[in-house]
Design a protein around this motif. Structure first.
Motif, PDB file in Angstrom:
ATOM      1  N   MET A  56      -4.332   6.207 -12.683  1.00 24.72           N
ATOM      2  CA  MET A  56      -4.431   5.092 -11.741  1.00 24.72           C
ATOM      3  C   MET A  56      -4.910   3.842 -12.465  1.00 24.72           C
ATOM      4  O   MET A  56      -5.692   3.918 -13.415  1.00 24.72           O
ATOM      5  CB  MET A  56      -5.388   5.433 -10.603  1.00 24.72           C
ATOM      6  N   LYS A  80       0.834  -1.212   0.000  1.00 26.89           N
ATOM      7  CA  LYS A  80       0.000   0.000   0.000  1.00 26.89           C
ATOM      8  C   LYS A  80       0.862   1.253   0.000  1.00 26.89           C
ATOM      9  O   LYS A  80       0.536   2.229  -0.684  1.00 26.89           O
ATOM     10  CB  LYS A  80      -0.971   0.003   1.195  1.00 26.89           C
ATOM     11  N   ASN A  97      -6.749   9.694 -14.434  1.00 27.07           N
ATOM     12  CA  ASN A  97      -5.881  10.196 -13.370  1.00 27.07           C
ATOM     13  C   ASN A  97      -4.570   9.430 -13.260  1.00 27.07           C
ATOM     14  O   ASN A  97      -3.785   9.654 -12.337  1.00 27.07           O
ATOM     15  CB  ASN A  97      -6.609  10.148 -12.019  1.00 27.07           C
ATOM     16  N   ALA A 120      -6.084   3.961  -6.102  1.00 21.83           N
ATOM     17  CA  ALA A 120      -6.792   4.879  -5.209  1.00 21.83           C
ATOM     18  C   ALA A 120      -6.487   4.546  -3.746  1.00 21.83           C
ATOM     19  O   ALA A 120      -6.323   3.376  -3.386  1.00 21.83           O
ATOM     20  CB  ALA A 120      -8.299   4.796  -5.467  1.00 21.83           C
ATOM     21  N   LYS A 121      -6.439   5.560  -2.908  1.00 26.19           N
ATOM     22  CA  LYS A 121      -6.074   5.380  -1.496  1.00 26.19           C
ATOM     23  C   LYS A 121      -7.058   4.496  -0.741  1.00 26.19           C
ATOM     24  O   LYS A 121      -6.691   3.849   0.234  1.00 26.19           O
ATOM     25  CB  LYS A 121      -5.950   6.733  -0.800  1.00 26.19           C
ATOM     26  N   GLU A 165       1.861   1.798  -3.531  1.00 23.32           N
ATOM     27  CA  GLU A 165       0.725   2.269  -4.337  1.00 23.32           C
ATOM     28  C   GLU A 165       0.463   3.751  -4.100  1.00 23.32           C
ATOM     29  O   GLU A 165       0.158   4.489  -5.041  1.00 23.32           O
ATOM     30  CB  GLU A 165      -0.521   1.446  -4.016  1.00 23.32           C
ATOM     31  N   ILE A 166       0.570   4.179  -2.860  1.00 26.72           N
ATOM     32  CA  ILE A 166       0.355   5.599  -2.543  1.00 26.72           C
ATOM     33  C   ILE A 166       1.496   6.443  -3.104  1.00 26.72           C
ATOM     34  O   ILE A 166       1.267   7.472  -3.749  1.00 26.72           O
ATOM     35  CB  ILE A 166       0.214   5.800  -1.015  1.00 26.72           C
ATOM     36  N   ASN A 167       2.724   6.001  -2.882  1.00 25.20           N
ATOM     37  CA  ASN A 167       3.892   6.761  -3.345  1.00 25.20           C
ATOM     38  C   ASN A 167       3.924   6.935  -4.861  1.00 25.20           C
ATOM     39  O   ASN A 167       4.312   7.991  -5.360  1.00 25.20           O
ATOM     40  CB  ASN A 167       5.190   6.107  -2.872  1.00 25.20           C
ATOM     41  N   TYR A 168       3.537   5.887  -5.588  1.00 26.99           N
ATOM     42  CA  TYR A 168       3.584   5.948  -7.051  1.00 26.99           C
ATOM     43  C   TYR A 168       2.262   6.381  -7.669  1.00 26.99           C
ATOM     44  O   TYR A 168       2.195   6.605  -8.871  1.00 26.99           O
ATOM     45  CB  TYR A 168       4.029   4.605  -7.629  1.00 26.99           C
ATOM     46  N   GLY A 169       1.200   6.481  -6.863  1.00 31.59           N
ATOM     47  CA  GLY A 169      -0.102   6.908  -7.373  1.00 31.59           C
ATOM     48  C   GLY A 169      -0.752   5.905  -8.302  1.00 31.59           C
ATOM     49  O   GLY A 169      -1.532   6.268  -9.170  1.00 31.59           O
ATOM     50  N   TRP A 170      -0.476   4.619  -8.111  1.00 29.43           N
ATOM     51  CA  TRP A 170      -1.012   3.573  -8.981  1.00 29.43           C
ATOM     52  C   TRP A 170      -2.466   3.236  -8.707  1.00 29.43           C
ATOM     53  O   TRP A 170      -3.215   2.882  -9.607  1.00 29.43           O
ATOM     54  CB  TRP A 170      -0.229   2.270  -8.807  1.00 29.43           C
ATOM     55  N   GLU A 223      -4.663   2.513 -17.510  1.00 26.87           N
ATOM     56  CA  GLU A 223      -4.922   3.516 -16.477  1.00 26.87           C
ATOM     57  C   GLU A 223      -6.134   4.367 -16.827  1.00 26.87           C
ATOM     58  O   GLU A 223      -6.484   4.506 -17.981  1.00 26.87           O
ATOM     59  CB  GLU A 223      -3.695   4.420 -16.343  1.00 26.87           C
TER      60      GLU A 223
END
Length: 158
Positions: A131, A83, A129, A93-94, A86-91, A126
């Motif tokens: 993601m 996680k 956005n 949604a949070k 995923e947050i760091n790379y913006g892959w 993607e």
């Protein structure tokens, strides 16, 4: 429940406590589904039998090949580190929290807002956005685990 877990798994089992779960929940601002909490406390890190589940709107199934450990001796293979990436790379949604891996190496996520389960295939591309696009699997982790138990029970009776 959890008949899909390999009881004599050779993978090292790392015990998980409520404090471990609470720490991850606090970090990401989430509350784990009860069934996933129970799974982590009873079986964190154990191997599972691969069970195939349908992908909504498609004519194929995908395998749930592993439940991602909450804690693991392998540094980058646990819910928290995945996680964080995923947050760091913006892959992703949070509000989508990884919890399982497909037989092809893609991930299953549960939505921290409504509990629904999605698969995310890197090959799907993607959205606007940037993601990765989630694909609906079922309404909850509980539903998925019940389905996995039912399918595995049928397979083991043959």
């Amino acid at each position: 429940m959890f008949n899909f877990v390999i009881q004599n798994s050779e993978r090292k089992y790392i015990p998980v406590t409520e404090d471990d779960i609470n720490r991850i929940e606090e970090k990401f601002g989430i509350v784990f589904p009860d069934i996933l909490r129970k799974y982590y406390i009873e079986h964190n890190g154990k191997n599972i039998h691969t069970v195939y589940v349908p992908v909504e709107g498609e004519n194929y199934n995908i395998g749930v090949d592993d439940i991602i450990p909450l804690l693991n001796s392998v540094h980058n293979y646990n819910v928290e580190s995945i996680k964080d990436d995923e947050i760091n790379y913006g892959w992703v949604a949070k509000d989508l929290i990884p919890f399982a891996i497909t037989d092809g190496g893609d991930e299953f996520h549960w939505n921290a807002n409504d509990g629904k389960v999605y698969a995310i295939f890197a090959d799907d591309g993607e959205d606007e956005n940037g993601m990765l696009i989630p694909r609906y699997i079922c309404s909850s982790v509980d539903e998925l685990f019940k389905h996995m138990d039912k399918i595995y029970e049928k397979k083991s009776q043959k």
